[in-house]
Design a protein around this motif. Sequence first.
Motif, PDB file in Angstrom:
ATOM      1  N   ARG A 131      -6.813  -0.924  -3.619  1.00  0.00           N
ATOM      2  CA  ARG A 131      -5.850  -0.785  -4.713  1.00  0.00           C
ATOM      3  C   ARG A 131      -4.669  -1.731  -4.546  1.00  0.00           C
ATOM      4  O   ARG A 131      -3.882  -1.905  -5.463  1.00  0.00           O
ATOM      5  CB  ARG A 131      -5.305   0.644  -4.741  1.00  0.00           C
ATOM      6  N   SER A 132      -4.538  -2.343  -3.368  1.00  0.00           N
ATOM      7  CA  SER A 132      -3.271  -2.997  -3.033  1.00  0.00           C
ATOM      8  C   SER A 132      -3.446  -4.440  -2.582  1.00  0.00           C
ATOM      9  O   SER A 132      -2.987  -4.827  -1.522  1.00  0.00           O
ATOM     10  CB  SER A 132      -2.559  -2.203  -1.923  1.00  0.00           C
TER      11      SER A 132
ATOM     12  N   MET B 158       0.843  -1.190   0.000  1.00  0.00           N
ATOM     13  CA  MET B 158       0.000   0.000   0.000  1.00  0.00           C
ATOM     14  C   MET B 158       0.883   1.245   0.000  1.00  0.00           C
ATOM     15  O   MET B 158       1.890   1.295   0.697  1.00  0.00           O
ATOM     16  CB  MET B 158      -0.917  -0.006   1.237  1.00  0.00           C
ATOM     17  N   ARG B 159       0.503   2.257  -0.800  1.00  0.00           N
ATOM     18  CA  ARG B 159       1.273   3.500  -0.836  1.00  0.00           C
ATOM     19  C   ARG B 159       1.237   4.176   0.535  1.00  0.00           C
ATOM     20  O   ARG B 159       0.308   4.014   1.310  1.00  0.00           O
ATOM     21  CB  ARG B 159       0.678   4.448  -1.888  1.00  0.00           C
TER      22      ARG B 159
ATOM     23  N   GLN C  11      -6.465   0.190   0.455  1.00  0.00           N
ATOM     24  CA  GLN C  11      -6.419  -1.267   0.609  1.00  0.00           C
ATOM     25  C   GLN C  11      -6.964  -1.967  -0.626  1.00  0.00           C
ATOM     26  O   GLN C  11      -6.437  -2.993  -1.053  1.00  0.00           O
ATOM     27  CB  GLN C  11      -7.204  -1.682   1.848  1.00  0.00           C
TER      28      GLN C  11
ATOM     29  N   GLY D 250      -1.950  -6.668  -3.924  1.00  0.00           N
ATOM     30  CA  GLY D 250      -0.576  -7.156  -4.003  1.00  0.00           C
ATOM     31  C   GLY D 250      -0.460  -8.410  -4.835  1.00  0.00           C
ATOM     32  O   GLY D 250      -0.986  -8.506  -5.931  1.00  0.00           O
ATOM     33  N   ILE D 251       0.222  -9.407  -4.286  1.00  0.00           N
ATOM     34  CA  ILE D 251       0.501 -10.638  -5.019  1.00  0.00           C
ATOM     35  C   ILE D 251      -0.301 -11.787  -4.416  1.00  0.00           C
ATOM     36  O   ILE D 251      -0.279 -12.011  -3.211  1.00  0.00           O
ATOM     37  CB  ILE D 251       2.002 -10.955  -4.992  1.00  0.00           C
TER      38      ILE D 251
ATOM     39  N   SER E  65       0.862 -11.003  -9.590  1.00  0.00           N
ATOM     40  CA  SER E  65       0.719  -9.568  -9.356  1.00  0.00           C
ATOM     41  C   SER E  65      -0.669  -9.115  -9.819  1.00  0.00           C
ATOM     42  O   SER E  65      -1.146  -9.530 -10.876  1.00  0.00           O
ATOM     43  CB  SER E  65       1.798  -8.784 -10.099  1.00  0.00           C
ATOM     44  N   THR E  66      -1.276  -8.260  -9.034  1.00  0.00           N
ATOM     45  CA  THR E  66      -2.651  -7.850  -9.317  1.00  0.00           C
ATOM     46  C   THR E  66      -2.766  -6.338  -9.469  1.00  0.00           C
ATOM     47  O   THR E  66      -1.931  -5.589  -8.976  1.00  0.00           O
ATOM     48  CB  THR E  66      -3.601  -8.296  -8.185  1.00  0.00           C
ATOM     49  N   LYS E  67      -3.829  -5.929 -10.152  1.00  0.00           N
ATOM     50  CA  LYS E  67      -4.140  -4.510 -10.282  1.00  0.00           C
ATOM     51  C   LYS E  67      -5.628  -4.388 -10.603  1.00  0.00           C
ATOM     52  O   LYS E  67      -6.231  -5.301 -11.171  1.00  0.00           O
ATOM     53  CB  LYS E  67      -3.295  -3.857 -11.383  1.00  0.00           C
TER      54      LYS E  67
END
Length: 306
Positions: free
Chosen positions: A122-123, A1-2, A120, A125-126, A225-227
Amino acid sequence: MREILVKTSNEAVREHAKNMNIETVENDEPKVIIECREDEEKAVRMAEKSNHIFIQSPNWKIISLENLVAKVKGKTKLIAEVKNSEEAKLALEVLELGVDGILLETNDLGELEKTVRMLQERSMGILKLEEAVVTEIKLLGLGARACIDTCSLMKNGEGMLVGNFSQGMLVVESEVEATPLTNPRPFRVNAGAISLYTLTPNGKTKYLSEIKAGDQILIIDREGSTKPAFVVRSKIEIRPLVLIKAEAENREAAVTLQMAETVKLMTSKGSKPVTDLKPGDKVIAHFEQGGRHFGTLVPEEFVLEK
């Protein structure tokens, strides 16, 4: 998370941020207020001397950040000052790269929680992916399937997790490759029967039948990896379907997909059209424990799916 920082005069917000391990700041320096091109140049010069810069853009909230991300990304940590989750989301998405962090200035506890939820989502993650062996391929009859069209340009090796069961999903690749009879449609995933589950960026599942314009779906690559991606439309049509089952260490995943050469399941090194699949082939899968209650994972719940 940024990175997220909070600036507030509300003690309840300060305490809540602390409970969520979010740093609160009193002094947002060094800081540049962007109102003209000269202010941008000042920020660029400051990037050479400081390991972080706070940026406030009272009027030009997008263009100014785009210019700075292009000029100083990687040279310093760019932190945008925002008032709410909507401004935070814009700052994190400029030029696709986004700023390195945000400083949320608010006295509203609800706005803090809303912004944290947005970050959260947005993130994810993997996600863990592993190989599963195809055990069964069964041609079904006609059925309703959904093509999910997004406003993202997916690449080779990117697609959606879908599954007959929430506990075991396979990855359907986007239509990134041209064929002798079709043009590439890298914005699209021919995702399968409308009753399949798919994962969304907030970690919940949705039925494909529920997805509509404006929703977000989760894009994943073969490394896990996700988005997120926004949906432009979901196109439901009647097509011939095929059931594909795969297993890994006594766990089963299954998908019901359109029987077509352009529909491909992802493998560890490429992808394979469902028309060419055969028992013994290996595809990549995602498994999880527990059940789902209105899309929310309940790890402790026992659910038998078959």
